[in-house]
Design a protein around this motif. Structure first.
Motif, PDB file in Angstrom:
ATOM      1  N   UNK A  65      20.485  73.852  51.698  1.00  0.00           N
ATOM      2  CA  UNK A  65      19.122  74.376  51.624  1.00  0.00           C
ATOM      3  C   UNK A  65      18.538  74.162  50.238  1.00  0.00           C
ATOM      4  N   UNK A  67      15.262  75.424  48.643  1.00  0.00           N
ATOM      5  CA  UNK A  67      14.044  76.228  48.843  1.00  0.00           C
ATOM      6  C   UNK A  67      12.850  75.632  48.099  1.00  0.00           C
ATOM      7  N   UNK A  94      18.371  83.960  51.947  1.00  0.00           N
ATOM      8  CA  UNK A  94      17.661  82.723  51.638  1.00  0.00           C
ATOM      9  C   UNK A  94      17.986  81.608  52.637  1.00  0.00           C
ATOM     10  N   UNK A  95      19.270  81.463  52.992  1.00  0.00           N
ATOM     11  CA  UNK A  95      19.635  80.343  53.867  1.00  0.00           C
ATOM     12  C   UNK A  95      19.005  80.511  55.242  1.00  0.00           C
TER      13      UNK A  95
END
Lengths: 786, 191
Positions: A65, A67, A94-95
């Motif tokens: 990932x 972001x 977040x993931x």
């Protein structure tokens, strides 16, 4: 299978044995056995039916990932900071948040294609009838809808049959979107599995849309020799009334052609197009012209050439009404998905609409009836042309004006900071102010036509128009050809290439697809497609990438479509068509499993994907991928096990799917003959990866075409290309050759002398070539059964 | 041109912003404190020809004086080698990011994960994502940008500056490293 829509209502019936009151019977679908193939395990799969397959792939290709920002801003709990391992107020990490965004993108993309398909099928049933037969290639194509057969387990025969498929797709996309709501799915891998599902649905939607329009509009039916189409701004005759169509839904554009034909106007007006409507229109009428990819919108409109602009749906700039107004061209919006704030005049008299457009009473209109669009567009364009030709309407400055404009530039760099490709505009402006326009002209080649530079210039310089002005000579020379989209791949072609592809002797199928957010201009796509066609791969193209390939001439003045054949065979450059035609590439891979290997297709996704993943050396390249649709298309390829390479801007999709060649344990498969686990090496190494440069992409293409099933002869050929490209473009030998060599026979003969010492150093371990599968279910018992 | 502002203005960093490198001592101190540092060079180190020579010199000095290994991304390895640079590894930009997030990665030398990564020579858009990816996936690693544009997702970054200013700053950094290295050499010889 047909949707019957039988509705029987009995208010009251009496007989000697009894009475019936208010009986109401509705039959939506009658499922009939029109196909002797046994139904597989997953017809019409829901979003968990293929979860195990997805997880197998996602274990090998773990999501990475990247972001875009640290925050989640989707609900009123937020904004929530998810950086540094923090969780949002809803508990999401977040993931999961990044994979959720990927899912949203894939759903938007799939919904867009499916909605387009619904719109098309509805329209075509309306004008042609529900029982209109599906025919994508006459006797040359028996497997007419490989993706629908594979996913849905049905064999559609008529336009009406496609409605059942649409119902399924719409319900599934709704389920997936629901999973993205706050407080639903929480696991990144489950989000990813849903992304794959969205991609698979997307491919079904693509197929449905294209086979419907091929059948109903009689577009080229799997024709490798489809007509060569004029491409480029320089091919357009501005002395004629010029209509510009932009978008993806072709019926209004086709009705423009039909109206002009029916009224003896064919040849007297120029019908020109940008993006996939252009591609599909030229499949219908080869005399229509393609201006270029989506990035040509501003430059073409600002040239003042279009006398009237017709927009439908997808990839249409949101500011076209303003741009059209700047050149006094009326605009007609034709899609409920893009009403552009215009008054709906669908039910009005065409005379009144034309009068309002020409007088300037309204800047544009919304007409949701394609036939009426055809009439209004042609009549209004002719009148608009008569008015506009009296006075220059373009907004491109002259060279003299440009030099004066350039003198205003203070070198603040805001334009470069806003430019996606960070082009050195201030330096070029400085040169232009001194009379040298060549630097600005060079930037035109790299410009993706976003116009952000215009908005940030605090000196009011129309920068994008200035680029076009500086490159005027080049623009006038934009005269190329592109082969009209051929549609499906013939069954006979599959029979001929199936063996060489599966054994690795045709080194790969490289699909150049997607949008025009190129990092370095359109020519890079042409260079890549030519390179691989020359190396006897099969280069396939669609949409804006197909156009980009056409915008190139070799030393003999040929475009790639003139230089290379259009057959699905080694050394071809094969334009399948528009965005929705992308599915024919996946369809070809599926048909290799079905036609060449005789694997059952019907509702048998996992087995076929396993076959494709382990045997069909295909790679997608979306060098300028920009849209959510591109994300969905890529996801459809991922679920089939086909890797996709994107350009540097593609990293903005926020997630890669990367294998680890240094983790040997990741690269075992079952030998379906014995059930033993066999090390096959990192083939293919990644499922989704960004390449920084064209050179890196080319090396990756060659590398990602390797498959466990390659014979030694095939692997040796693939390695030859990989090593040769690496040496030529990187200037050194790759350090991972040993991972791809299973025995001495795999070593390219011409490189043996050079490679043997290297392999000796790495310690070459002989490995068998298995009959590869990831699925235990594919291991054959001693009795030969599965 | 404000220094501490994302070069592409819409590239908002988030809740933590990189500290701006104001003088060479800061960088040298960070690098010297690191136990296992790494340099990553992207393809713009060569395609942006106005900066190539300075980048090559800087990276060479970091490698030779402080023994920091060099990884390059994309297709530039051969060109770097021909310029005399000692390249220890070639990875795709996403591949190296993938390795750097893995605590079990053995590194180029078998000594495990890196605790400091200096990055130079990427387009701003791709570079931003690399820094963001590292911030998210390798929080234990200090990330430094050596390019002349401010990267909010790095730990330390130069501010936005003109190339000529960046060249001067980089030359100062090279001088400092070299003089420290010579000084250390002299001390060793003296001992």
């Amino acid at each position: 299978m047909n949707r019957k829509n039988i509705h029987i209502r009995v208010s009251e019936a009496k007989s000697s044995t009894g009475s019936v009151k208010d009986l109401d019977i509705q039959i939506g679908t009658i499922k009939g056995e029109q196909w002797d193939e046994k139904e597989g395990p997953t017809p019409f799969p829901d979003h968990t039916a293929l979860r195990n397959w997805d997880r197998m792939l996602l274990t090998r290709y773990k999501p990475l990932y990247i972001p875009f920002c640290d925050l989640c801003c989707l609900c009123t709990y937020g904004k929530c900071d998810l950086s540094g391992g923090k969780r949002g107020a809803c508990g999401i990490g977040m993931e999961a948040q990044q994979s959720r965004i990927v899912l949203l993108a894939a759903c938007i993309g799939a919904a867009t294609h499916i909605s387009h398909g619904r719109h098309l099928v509805h329209h075509l049933i309306h004008i042609k009838g529900r029982r209109t037969p599906l025919d994508v290639g006459g006797l040359n194509v028996d497997v007419e809808a490989p993706m629908i057969r594979l996913v849905c387990g049905i064999k559609p025969q008529t336009l009406g049959d496609l409605e059942i498929v649409l119902d399924y797709l719409e319900s599934q996309v709704t389920e997936l979107l629901a999973a993205a709501h706050t407080g639903q799915e929480s696991d990144p891998l489950d989000f990813e599995s849903k992304v794959f599902h969205a991609g698979m649905l997307d491919h079904v939607g693509l197929e449905l849309a294209d086979i419907a329009q091929i059948s109903a509009f009689n577009l080229p039916k799997a024709d490798p020799d489809a007509a060569l189409i004029d491409l480029g701004l320089g091919t357009i005759d501005p002395e004629k009334p010029v209509i510009l169509v932009i978008g993806h839904n072709v019926p209004p554009a086709i009705d423009i052609i039909n109206y002009s034909r029916n009224h003896g106007l064919a040849g007297t007006i120029e019908v020109t197009g940008i993006c996939c409507t252009a591609i599909d229109l030229t499949r219908y009428d080869p005399s229509a012209k393609i201006v270029g990819p989506i990035s040509w919108q501003l430059r073409y409109i600002r040239s003042g050439i279009p006398d009237l602009i017709v927009v439908d749906e997808q990839c249409v700039r949101a500011d076209l009404l303003i741009e059209a107004g700047n050149i006094q061209s009326p605009l007609i919006a034709t899609s409920s998905k893009n009403c552009a704030g215009l008054a709906d005049r669908t039910d009005d008299d065409p005379d009144a609409i034309v009068a309002d457009l020409i007088s300037g009473t309204v800047p544009g209109v919304l007409i949701l009836d394609s036939q009426k669009v055809g009439e209004v567009a042609v009549r209004a364009a002719i009148q608009s042309h008569a008015i506009r030709k009296k006075k220059k309407q373009g907004v491109i400055p002259t060279s003299e004006e440009l030099i004066e404009l350039a003198k205003r530039c203070g070198g603040c760099m805001e334009c470069t900071r806003a430019c996606p490709n960070e082009t050195p505009l201030p330096d070029a402006m400085k040169q232009a102010a001194g009379g040298d326009l060549s630097h600005l002209a060079a930037i035109y080649e790299r410009c993706i036509g976003c116009g952000r530079c215009d908005d940030v210039c605090n000196k009011g310089i129309p920068i994008h128009s200035s680029l076009v002005a500086a490159a005027q000579e080049r623009v006038c020379e934009e005269k190329y050809t592109v082969r009209a989209g051929r549609g499906a791949i013939q069954d006979i072609e599959i029979r001929e290439v199936g063996g060489p592809i599966v054994l690795g002797e045709i080194p790969g199928v490289v699909a150049f697809v997607g949008c025009a957010n190129f990092p370095n201009g359109a020519s890079e796509v042409a260079e890549m497609a030519r390179e691989f066609a020359k190396r006897r791969y099969i280069s396939v193209a669609s949409g804006c990438s197909a156009m980009a390939i056409g915008m190139y001439r070799n030393e003999d003045g040929q475009t790639p479509y003139e230089e290379f054949h259009g057959r699905f065979d080694a050394g071809g450059i094969v334009n399948v068509g528009s965005c929705v035609s992308n599915v024919h590439i996946a369809g070809a891979a599926i048909k290799i499993a079905s036609i060449f290997a005789k694997r059952p297709l019907r509702g048998n996704y996992e087995e076929i994907a396993d076959y494709v993943y382990n045997r069909v050396g295909a790679v997608g390249v979306a060098w300028g991928a920009m849209s959510q649709k591109a994300a969905a298309i890529a996801a459809g390829f991922w679920r089939l096990g086909i890797p996709v390479i994107v350009g540097p801007h593609g990293a903005k999709y926020r997630r890669m799917l990367l294998g680890r060649k240094d983790h040997e344990d990741d690269w075992y498969v079952y030998d379906s003959r014995s059930g033993e686990k066999v090390l096959v090496g990192p083939v293919p190494e990644h499922l989704f990866v960004t390449a920084e440069t064209k050179e890196e992409a080319m090396v990756l293409i060659a590398k990602l075409c390797m498959r466990p099933n390659d014979t030694s002869r095939g692997r040796s050929m693939k390695l030859t290309h990989y090593i040769d490209l690496y040496q030529r473009l990187y200037g050194i030998l790759p350090d991972d050759i040993h991972l791809f060599i299973r025995s001495q026979a795999d070593i390219p003969i011409t490189m043996k002398e050079e490679l043997l010492p290297l392999l000796a150093e790495k310690g070459l371990k002989e490995r068998p070539i298995p009959d590869p599968t990831l699925l235990k279910s594919q291991i054959r018992t001693r009795k030969g059964g599965v | 041109m404000p220094a501490q502002e994302a070069w592409i203005r819409s590239e908002m960093g988030g809740t933590r912003q990189a500290l701006v490198i104001t003088k060479p001592d800061v960088l040298i101190s960070l690098i010297k404190k690191a136990k296992h540092p790494l340099i990553i060079i992207g393809h713009e180190s060569l395609t942006d020809s106005s900066r190539t020579d300075v980048i090559i010199r800087l990276v060479s000095v970091l490698h030779e004086s402080l023994n920091i290994p060099i990884i390059c991304t994309s297709h530039i390895a051969g060109q770097l080698l021909s310029r005399g640079l000692d390249v220890s590894g070639v990875y795709g930009s996403m591949e190296i990011l993938d390795r750097l997030r893995d605590p079990t990665w053995e590194g180029l030398d078998g000594n495990g994960q890196y605790d400091l990564v200096c990055i130079i020579g990427f387009s701003y858009a791709l570079g931003s994502l690399l820094f963001s990816g590292l911030k998210q996936n390798a929080p234990q690693t200090k990330i430094i940008s050596l390019d002349p544009r401010y990267y909010p997702h790095a730990h330390w970054s130069y501010g936005n500056m003109k190339h000529i200013t960046w060249k001067e700053e980089t030359e100062r950094l090279i001088d400092h490293i070299q003089s420290e290295h010579m000084h250390q050499g002299e001390e060793k010889a003296h001992v």
